[in-house]
Every structure is written in C-alpha cells, then in structure tokens.
Design a protein around this motif. Sequence first.
Motif, PDB file in Angstrom:
ATOM      1  N   UNK A  37       1.872   8.189  10.453  1.00 20.24           N
ATOM      2  CA  UNK A  37       0.955   7.948  11.565  1.00 20.24           C
ATOM      3  C   UNK A  37      -0.500   8.118  11.132  1.00 20.24           C
ATOM      4  N   UNK A  38      -0.759   9.198  10.414  1.00 19.08           N
ATOM      5  CA  UNK A  38      -2.166   9.521  10.135  1.00 19.08           C
ATOM      6  C   UNK A  38      -2.710   8.789   8.922  1.00 19.08           C
ATOM      7  N   UNK A  39      -1.892   8.643   7.887  1.00 17.89           N
ATOM      8  CA  UNK A  39      -2.414   7.990   6.680  1.00 17.89           C
ATOM      9  C   UNK A  39      -2.235   6.474   6.727  1.00 17.89           C
ATOM     10  N   UNK A  40      -1.084   6.037   7.253  1.00 18.98           N
ATOM     11  CA  UNK A  40      -0.808   4.590   7.220  1.00 18.98           C
ATOM     12  C   UNK A  40      -0.950   3.921   8.592  1.00 18.98           C
ATOM     13  N   UNK A  41      -1.414   4.671   9.574  1.00 15.98           N
ATOM     14  CA  UNK A  41      -1.720   4.123  10.894  1.00 15.98           C
ATOM     15  C   UNK A  41      -0.511   3.426  11.535  1.00 15.98           C
ATOM     16  N   UNK A  42       0.682   3.960  11.249  1.00 12.68           N
ATOM     17  CA  UNK A  42       1.881   3.402  11.888  1.00 12.68           C
ATOM     18  C   UNK A  42       1.927   3.936  13.318  1.00 12.68           C
TER      19      UNK A  42
ATOM     20  N   UNK B  96       0.840  -1.200   0.000  1.00 13.13           N
ATOM     21  CA  UNK B  96       0.000   0.000   0.000  1.00 13.13           C
ATOM     22  C   UNK B  96       0.884   1.263   0.000  1.00 13.13           C
ATOM     23  N   UNK B  97       1.922   1.228   0.827  1.00 17.26           N
ATOM     24  CA  UNK B  97       2.821   2.392   0.912  1.00 17.26           C
ATOM     25  C   UNK B  97       3.596   2.560  -0.396  1.00 17.26           C
ATOM     26  N   UNK B  98       4.053   1.457  -0.962  1.00 22.09           N
ATOM     27  CA  UNK B  98       4.813   1.519  -2.215  1.00 22.09           C
ATOM     28  C   UNK B  98       3.970   2.191  -3.318  1.00 22.09           C
ATOM     29  N   UNK B  99       2.696   1.811  -3.396  1.00 20.15           N
ATOM     30  CA  UNK B  99       1.807   2.416  -4.409  1.00 20.15           C
ATOM     31  C   UNK B  99       1.656   3.919  -4.170  1.00 20.15           C
ATOM     32  N   UNK B 100       1.516   4.281  -2.892  1.00 19.98           N
ATOM     33  CA  UNK B 100       1.356   5.696  -2.542  1.00 19.98           C
ATOM     34  C   UNK B 100       2.606   6.494  -2.935  1.00 19.98           C
TER      35      UNK B 100
END
Length: 209
Positions: free
Chosen positions: A95-100, A7-11
């Motif tokens: 933190x906010x977009x990927x809930x890390x 998901x992060x890679x696509x973003x």
Amino acid sequence: MSGILDEIRDYIRKELKPERYRHSIGVMETARKMAACHGEEPERAALAGILHDCGKHCSGSDSLRLLEASGYVPDEVERFDPDLLHGRMGALVAREKFRISDAGILSAIACHTTGKSGMSKLDKIIYIADYIEPNRDGDWVSPLRTVAFQNLDRCIILCADCTLTYVMRKGMPIHPDTIRMRNEILMSLGVQGDLHVEHTDRRKNGQSQ
Ligand code: DGI
Ligand code: FE
Ligand code: FE
C-alpha cells in the motif's frame, strides 16, 4: 500493469534473498494460471502473488513495531511469533511503497500465511499458490498441484492440514484464523473425513479410528 509488476520485481530481487525471489516469481506465475482457471483476474493474482512475501524484508520484531505504529493491534499468537506478521507487513509495503489500493489484493497478501474466515477467491488462490509453486518440493505437494486446479476449497483444507501438522510438530501455537478458515470451508463442503489420500492409507494400515 506490466510497469508496476516490473518495478515490484526489481524491488523483490533487491530486497529479498535469491531463493525468496525465485519463490515469489513462482507464486506469481502459479497464481496467474490458477486465476485463469478459476475465473479470477490473472493480473490481480499475479500482483498479489509477487508481493505476498515482500514483508519478509524486515524481521518479525521490526514488523511488530511498524504494524503497531500503523495502528494494527496484534493478537497474542502474533506477539508470540511475530514472523506470522510478514503478510500484514507485506500489505503495508504494497500500500505505502507501491500504492496498491485494491483491497482484494491487500487482503490476499495479508492473510496468505494463516488464512482467515470469509476468504475471497483471490485470497484462496494466493494461499494455495504459496504452497504449490514450482520451487516447493516434497511428496506432499504433487497431489495438491492437481486439486488446486479442480477445487479451491478442497485444496485449502489439504494445505491447512499440512500447516497444522507442521506447526503442531514444531510445538508452536496455532493461529486461530487457520482454525476458523478450516472449519468454515470444511463445513461448507459438507463432507467429513474423505479429503485425504493419506487418511485412506492410514485406514488401510489400521492406524485410524
Ligand atoms: O512465507 P512462506 O515460507 O513462503 O510461507 P508462509 O507464509 O505460509 O509461512 C510459513 C511459516 O509460517 C511456517 O514456518 C509455519 C508458519 N506458520 C503458519 N501457520 C502458523 C505458523 N506458525 C505459527 N506459530 N502458528 C500458525 O498457525
Ligand atoms: Fe509467506
Ligand atoms: Fe511464500
């Protein structure tokens, strides 16, 4: 873990420039290898690595505004050169977009440009991987690639000195966290003046002392 990484890679591919995407993948892969070598969790390092520059999707002035709105109080050097805030901005996005929620990952993203006092092993790995990933070129980088897998602290000093030299040549203010990190790690190593091949060369040429 691979779901969130995809998901992060696509973003990152969508939001950042192609060379910044390649760099982020390079830092992810380098950080994963360094973690395996230094007894850190490879997948935590990979996550921090791919995310470290995700704050570059917005300008320095937008980062300054958004971070202030989130309650962060920038120091005077960050106000003068808000591009320095892309790590902190990246931690906010993570933190906010990927809930890390892993504070160690967020810290490594936040401090990857300037370093800080009390760096964790993961902070050091990301700081160094940013320097030595395969897309970085230049004569200065190959000795760092060897030291990165031998001694994190020695490598941090070498990286910090490259940054300090660059920032001074550019006539930009130095962020105090870099000085704090360098002093702390250098003194913990208990050595003086023997970390640089280049220093030896300069001594040979009679240009130092
Ligand atoms: O984001 P990257 O280009 O991958 O690498 P980075 O996060 O290490 O950022 C490098 C940039 O940050 C480079 O243009 C120099 C700048 N920089 C690093 N330390 C300082 C600094 N700029 C100022 N003004 N002061 C610093 O102490
Ligand atoms: Fe960066
Ligand atoms: Fe980077």
